[in-house]
Design a protein around this motif. Structure first.
Motif, PDB file in Angstrom:
ATOM      1  N   HIS A  51      -5.269   5.786   9.456  1.00 24.78           N
ATOM      2  CA  HIS A  51      -4.856   6.671   8.361  1.00 24.78           C
ATOM      3  C   HIS A  51      -5.791   6.567   7.162  1.00 24.78           C
ATOM      4  O   HIS A  51      -6.168   5.469   6.749  1.00 24.78           O
ATOM      5  CB  HIS A  51      -3.444   6.326   7.886  1.00 24.78           C
ATOM      6  CG  HIS A  51      -2.410   6.375   8.966  1.00 24.78           C
ATOM      7  ND1 HIS A  51      -1.920   7.548   9.477  1.00 24.78           N
ATOM      8  CD2 HIS A  51      -1.775   5.363   9.630  1.00 24.78           C
ATOM      9  CE1 HIS A  51      -1.021   7.275  10.410  1.00 24.78           C
ATOM     10  NE2 HIS A  51      -0.914   5.961  10.526  1.00 24.78           N
ATOM     11  N   CYS A  52      -6.118   7.715   6.590  1.00 29.49           N
ATOM     12  CA  CYS A  52      -6.771   7.795   5.282  1.00 29.49           C
ATOM     13  C   CYS A  52      -5.962   8.762   4.429  1.00 29.49           C
ATOM     14  O   CYS A  52      -5.705   9.904   4.839  1.00 29.49           O
ATOM     15  CB  CYS A  52      -8.208   8.293   5.413  1.00 29.49           C
ATOM     16  SG  CYS A  52      -8.994   8.659   3.816  1.00 29.49           S
ATOM     17  N   VAL A  53      -5.544   8.299   3.263  1.00 32.99           N
ATOM     18  CA  VAL A  53      -4.787   9.124   2.316  1.00 32.99           C
ATOM     19  C   VAL A  53      -5.632   9.238   1.048  1.00 32.99           C
ATOM     20  O   VAL A  53      -5.859   8.239   0.350  1.00 32.99           O
ATOM     21  CB  VAL A  53      -3.415   8.497   1.993  1.00 32.99           C
ATOM     22  CG1 VAL A  53      -2.665   9.349   0.970  1.00 32.99           C
ATOM     23  CG2 VAL A  53      -2.585   8.336   3.269  1.00 32.99           C
ATOM     24  N   THR A  68       3.417   0.933  -2.719  1.00 33.98           N
ATOM     25  CA  THR A  68       3.870   0.975  -1.328  1.00 33.98           C
ATOM     26  C   THR A  68       4.454  -0.369  -0.911  1.00 33.98           C
ATOM     27  O   THR A  68       5.431  -0.427  -0.149  1.00 33.98           O
ATOM     28  CB  THR A  68       2.691   1.355  -0.408  1.00 33.98           C
ATOM     29  OG1 THR A  68       2.306   2.702  -0.704  1.00 33.98           O
ATOM     30  CG2 THR A  68       3.057   1.242   1.058  1.00 33.98           C
ATOM     31  N   TRP A  69       3.899  -1.458  -1.420  1.00 39.72           N
ATOM     32  CA  TRP A  69       4.390  -2.801  -1.094  1.00 39.72           C
ATOM     33  C   TRP A  69       5.504  -3.277  -2.026  1.00 39.72           C
ATOM     34  O   TRP A  69       6.038  -4.378  -1.842  1.00 39.72           O
ATOM     35  CB  TRP A  69       3.244  -3.798  -1.135  1.00 39.72           C
ATOM     36  CG  TRP A  69       2.283  -3.667   0.025  1.00 39.72           C
ATOM     37  CD1 TRP A  69       2.544  -3.152   1.252  1.00 39.72           C
ATOM     38  CD2 TRP A  69       0.910  -4.078   0.038  1.00 39.72           C
ATOM     39  NE1 TRP A  69       1.411  -3.214   2.047  1.00 39.72           N
ATOM     40  CE2 TRP A  69       0.405  -3.783   1.327  1.00 39.72           C
ATOM     41  CE3 TRP A  69       0.054  -4.658  -0.897  1.00 39.72           C
ATOM     42  CZ2 TRP A  69      -0.918  -4.046   1.703  1.00 39.72           C
ATOM     43  CZ3 TRP A  69      -1.254  -4.923  -0.535  1.00 39.72           C
ATOM     44  CH2 TRP A  69      -1.744  -4.625   0.756  1.00 39.72           C
ATOM     45  N   ASP A 198     -13.863  12.661 -10.261  1.00 43.08           N
ATOM     46  CA  ASP A 198     -13.122  11.478  -9.834  1.00 43.08           C
ATOM     47  C   ASP A 198     -12.475  11.724  -8.478  1.00 43.08           C
ATOM     48  O   ASP A 198     -12.097  12.854  -8.159  1.00 43.08           O
ATOM     49  CB  ASP A 198     -12.033  11.118 -10.855  1.00 43.08           C
ATOM     50  CG  ASP A 198     -12.509  10.095 -11.876  1.00 43.08           C
ATOM     51  OD1 ASP A 198     -13.284   9.190 -11.488  1.00 43.08           O
ATOM     52  OD2 ASP A 198     -12.111  10.190 -13.048  1.00 43.08           O
ATOM     53  N   GLY A 199     -12.340  10.671  -7.721  1.00 39.74           N
ATOM     54  CA  GLY A 199     -11.670  10.752  -6.425  1.00 39.74           C
ATOM     55  C   GLY A 199     -11.507   9.368  -5.844  1.00 39.74           C
ATOM     56  O   GLY A 199     -12.197   8.420  -6.240  1.00 39.74           O
ATOM     57  N   GLY A 200     -10.594   9.227  -4.902  1.00 42.51           N
ATOM     58  CA  GLY A 200     -10.377   7.939  -4.259  1.00 42.51           C
ATOM     59  C   GLY A 200      -9.692   8.126  -2.921  1.00 42.51           C
ATOM     60  O   GLY A 200      -9.313   9.243  -2.545  1.00 42.51           O
ATOM     61  N   ALA A 201      -9.522   7.026  -2.188  1.00 40.62           N
ATOM     62  CA  ALA A 201      -8.862   7.084  -0.891  1.00 40.62           C
ATOM     63  C   ALA A 201      -8.258   5.727  -0.556  1.00 40.62           C
ATOM     64  O   ALA A 201      -8.723   4.681  -1.021  1.00 40.62           O
ATOM     65  CB  ALA A 201      -9.832   7.507   0.203  1.00 40.62           C
ATOM     66  N   VAL A 202      -7.208   5.775   0.266  1.00 36.57           N
ATOM     67  CA  VAL A 202      -6.510   4.582   0.728  1.00 36.57           C
ATOM     68  C   VAL A 202      -6.524   4.591   2.258  1.00 36.57           C
ATOM     69  O   VAL A 202      -6.323   5.644   2.872  1.00 36.57           O
ATOM     70  CB  VAL A 202      -5.054   4.552   0.228  1.00 36.57           C
ATOM     71  CG1 VAL A 202      -4.422   3.192   0.489  1.00 36.57           C
ATOM     72  CG2 VAL A 202      -4.971   4.908  -1.255  1.00 36.57           C
ATOM     73  N   PHE A 203      -6.752   3.423   2.861  1.00 37.89           N
ATOM     74  CA  PHE A 203      -6.875   3.313   4.312  1.00 37.89           C
ATOM     75  C   PHE A 203      -5.876   2.288   4.848  1.00 37.89           C
ATOM     76  O   PHE A 203      -5.689   1.226   4.253  1.00 37.89           O
ATOM     77  CB  PHE A 203      -8.288   2.845   4.701  1.00 37.89           C
ATOM     78  CG  PHE A 203      -9.389   3.749   4.230  1.00 37.89           C
ATOM     79  CD1 PHE A 203      -9.878   4.748   5.052  1.00 37.89           C
ATOM     80  CD2 PHE A 203      -9.941   3.604   2.964  1.00 37.89           C
ATOM     81  CE1 PHE A 203     -10.898   5.580   4.632  1.00 37.89           C
ATOM     82  CE2 PHE A 203     -10.968   4.432   2.526  1.00 37.89           C
ATOM     83  CZ  PHE A 203     -11.445   5.430   3.373  1.00 37.89           C
ATOM     84  N   THR A 204      -5.257   2.586   5.975  1.00 33.69           N
ATOM     85  CA  THR A 204      -4.371   1.616   6.620  1.00 33.69           C
ATOM     86  C   THR A 204      -4.122   2.008   8.071  1.00 33.69           C
ATOM     87  O   THR A 204      -4.251   3.181   8.441  1.00 33.69           O
ATOM     88  CB  THR A 204      -3.015   1.505   5.879  1.00 33.69           C
ATOM     89  OG1 THR A 204      -2.247   0.447   6.436  1.00 33.69           O
ATOM     90  CG2 THR A 204      -2.229   2.800   5.952  1.00 33.69           C
ATOM     91  N   ASP A 205      -3.763   1.020   8.870  1.00 35.46           N
ATOM     92  CA  ASP A 205      -3.345   1.270  10.254  1.00 35.46           C
ATOM     93  C   ASP A 205      -1.827   1.358  10.373  1.00 35.46           C
ATOM     94  O   ASP A 205      -1.303   1.662  11.447  1.00 35.46           O
ATOM     95  CB  ASP A 205      -3.848   0.142  11.169  1.00 35.46           C
ATOM     96  CG  ASP A 205      -5.325   0.283  11.497  1.00 35.46           C
ATOM     97  OD1 ASP A 205      -5.789   1.409  11.700  1.00 35.46           O
ATOM     98  OD2 ASP A 205      -6.015  -0.764  11.556  1.00 35.46           O
ATOM     99  N   ASN A 206      -1.112   1.102   9.274  1.00 35.67           N
ATOM    100  CA  ASN A 206       0.347   1.036   9.296  1.00 35.67           C
ATOM    101  C   ASN A 206       0.946   2.423   9.054  1.00 35.67           C
ATOM    102  O   ASN A 206       0.768   3.013   7.977  1.00 35.67           O
ATOM    103  CB  ASN A 206       0.819   0.049   8.224  1.00 35.67           C
ATOM    104  CG  ASN A 206       2.302  -0.210   8.270  1.00 35.67           C
ATOM    105  OD1 ASN A 206       3.101   0.681   8.031  1.00 35.67           O
ATOM    106  ND2 ASN A 206       2.672  -1.451   8.577  1.00 35.67           N
ATOM    107  N   TRP A 209       3.474   2.631   6.000  1.00 36.59           N
ATOM    108  CA  TRP A 209       2.790   2.582   4.709  1.00 36.59           C
ATOM    109  C   TRP A 209       2.049   3.883   4.441  1.00 36.59           C
ATOM    110  O   TRP A 209       2.023   4.362   3.302  1.00 36.59           O
ATOM    111  CB  TRP A 209       1.826   1.397   4.668  1.00 36.59           C
ATOM    112  CG  TRP A 209       2.499   0.067   4.691  1.00 36.59           C
ATOM    113  CD1 TRP A 209       3.818  -0.198   4.445  1.00 36.59           C
ATOM    114  CD2 TRP A 209       1.886  -1.194   4.976  1.00 36.59           C
ATOM    115  NE1 TRP A 209       4.063  -1.550   4.554  1.00 36.59           N
ATOM    116  CE2 TRP A 209       2.901  -2.190   4.882  1.00 36.59           C
ATOM    117  CE3 TRP A 209       0.595  -1.593   5.305  1.00 36.59           C
ATOM    118  CZ2 TRP A 209       2.643  -3.542   5.105  1.00 36.59           C
ATOM    119  CZ3 TRP A 209       0.340  -2.943   5.527  1.00 36.59           C
ATOM    120  CH2 TRP A 209       1.352  -3.899   5.428  1.00 36.59           C
ATOM    121  N   ALA A 210       1.439   4.461   5.464  1.00 36.18           N
ATOM    122  CA  ALA A 210       0.714   5.724   5.285  1.00 36.18           C
ATOM    123  C   ALA A 210       1.657   6.823   4.810  1.00 36.18           C
ATOM    124  O   ALA A 210       1.310   7.634   3.930  1.00 36.18           O
ATOM    125  CB  ALA A 210       0.035   6.128   6.589  1.00 36.18           C
ATOM    126  N   ALA A 211       2.856   6.859   5.358  1.00 38.78           N
ATOM    127  CA  ALA A 211       3.839   7.862   4.948  1.00 38.78           C
ATOM    128  C   ALA A 211       4.263   7.641   3.491  1.00 38.78           C
ATOM    129  O   ALA A 211       4.418   8.604   2.719  1.00 38.78           O
ATOM    130  CB  ALA A 211       5.058   7.810   5.863  1.00 38.78           C
TER     131      ALA A 211
END
Length: 377
Positions: A51-53, A68-69, A198-206, A209-211
């Motif tokens: 996942h990339c958000v 998220t945590w 400006d821009g950014g991204a978040v990555f995870t396999d979970n 958490w992605a949702a």
């Protein structure tokens, strides 16, 4: 000479870039348009995660991860003492407490031994609950994840990889932004992969958490944007920035990372043994957000910077003040000398011009200025 020549990059990519910008304007889908989802899929594939958000900036990316945590008051989050302010700022904004950890004198990244010591001290005090380690892939080089992961597992801590400067780096073939339980990056224009704002991204396999990340970035949305199931943020990546990044990512993959590594190698070849040059451990690969040398003292560093400026050579000091000594964190009363390497680096580091389009002649000019200065001293 440019410190990081974004104008030259645009000239090289101009035809494709202009078409992408025009297509976005013609579509009028300025928010969360088709290029956003396409970019997220490409970024996830490049990094090697599920996942990339995407989001509005790199600071928001870190904030989204902490939300998220459920990180908040009473929680301890371990942060390198030598980094940009946002790495700790996001912790405080969530009501948690940053605990500053010293860095390695060669890689400038989080020192695993000091991390374990600071975790032990925090547990012994009993005032805060250790929850998260924020690693920073400083200047393009991934942190020491093999050792940090063992520590995290021992103390049951989560790793939040701040890959704002590290995108494109690797350890044994595994890409940066794939080492954390959640990882983030920034697309600030001067970063290894930067957009036109400006821009950014978040990555995870979970999956869960992605949702949550997807919900938090759009005002805590549920099934649709007017179904608000939690308190979230307004942190979406513009379609225009996604279109820019799709063009840049292609160049980044195909030649930019390789070219900037060649530039770094030329610097090292000419400067090694004369000044302290960057260290890339065996099995590691840097994306060279910065090429940072070390001088013997603050006086020598500042004098060299002044001499190079007179010659039209731009340089930067990242970072002049350790995190624990920032005015905003005086209330933490961190003891003097608790992060001695970070304190020393703030006085002695100097970053030189580097980017994928820098010429050998410019590198040679920078090196000549440095070597002449050193010889006179």
């Amino acid at each position: 000479m440019q410190f990081r020549d974004l104008k030259k990059q645009y000239q090289v990519l101009k035809q494709d870039m202009d078409a992408a910008l025009t297509d976005t304007a013609a579509s009028a889908a300025f928010i969360m348009g088709k290029p956003v989802k396409e970019l997220e899929a490409e970024l996830a594939a490049y990094v090697g995660v599920k996942h990339c958000v995407s989001c509005a900036n790199g600071t928001d990316a870190l904030t989204l991860a902490l939300k998220t945590w459920g990180i908040g008051k009473g929680d301890a989050v371990f942060v390198p003492d030598f980094t940009f302010f946002s790495s700790a700022e996001v912790v405080s904004l969530e009501g948690a407490t940053p605990v500053f950890v010293d860095v390695d004198k060669d890689t400038f990244n989080l020192d695993a031994a000091d991390l374990e010591e600071k975790i032990g001290e925090t547990v012994a005090k009993g005032e805060l609950t250790p929850k998260v380690i924020i690693t920073v892939d400083l200047f393009g080089l991934p942190a020491d994840y093999p050792r940090i992961r063992k520590i995290a597992d021992t103390y049951r801590l989560l790793i939040l990889e701040d890959g704002a400067q590290g995108f494109g780096g690797e350890i044994s073939g595994k890409k940066a932004c794939g080492f954390g339980d959640i990882s983030t990056t920034s697309f600030f224009p001067a970063k290894p992969l930067g957009c036109y704002g400006d821009g950014g991204a978040v990555f995870t396999d979970n999956d869960e958490w992605a949702a949550l990340l997807d919900s938090y970035r759009v005002h805590g949305k549920g099934q649709f944007k007017y179904d608000n199931v939690r308190i979230g943020m307004n942190s979406r990546l513009d379609t225009l920035q996604a279109a820019v990044l799709k063009i840049k990512l292609k160049a980044f993959r195909e030649y930019e990372v390789a070219d900037i590594n060649r530039a770094a190698a030329r610097y090292t070849e000419k400067l090694q043994g004369k000044v302290k040059t960057p260290v890339v451990p065996e099995g590691y690969y840097s994306s060279w957000a910065q090429y940072t040398i070390r001088l013997d003292s603050k006086e020598q560093r500042d004098a060299l910077q002044a001499v190079l400026k007179e010659q039209g050579i731009p340089t930067m000091v990242y970072y002049p003040t350790p995190m624990h000594d920032q005015t905003a964190y005086k209330n933490l009363k961190v003891p003097v000398g608790s992060c001695p390497v970070a304190e020393q680096l703030c006085h002695t580091v100097l970053s030189l011009p580097i980017h994928p389009y820098i010429s050998e002649e410019d590198i040679d000019s920078v090196c000549e200025g440095i070597l002449t200065f050193i010889a006179k001293k």
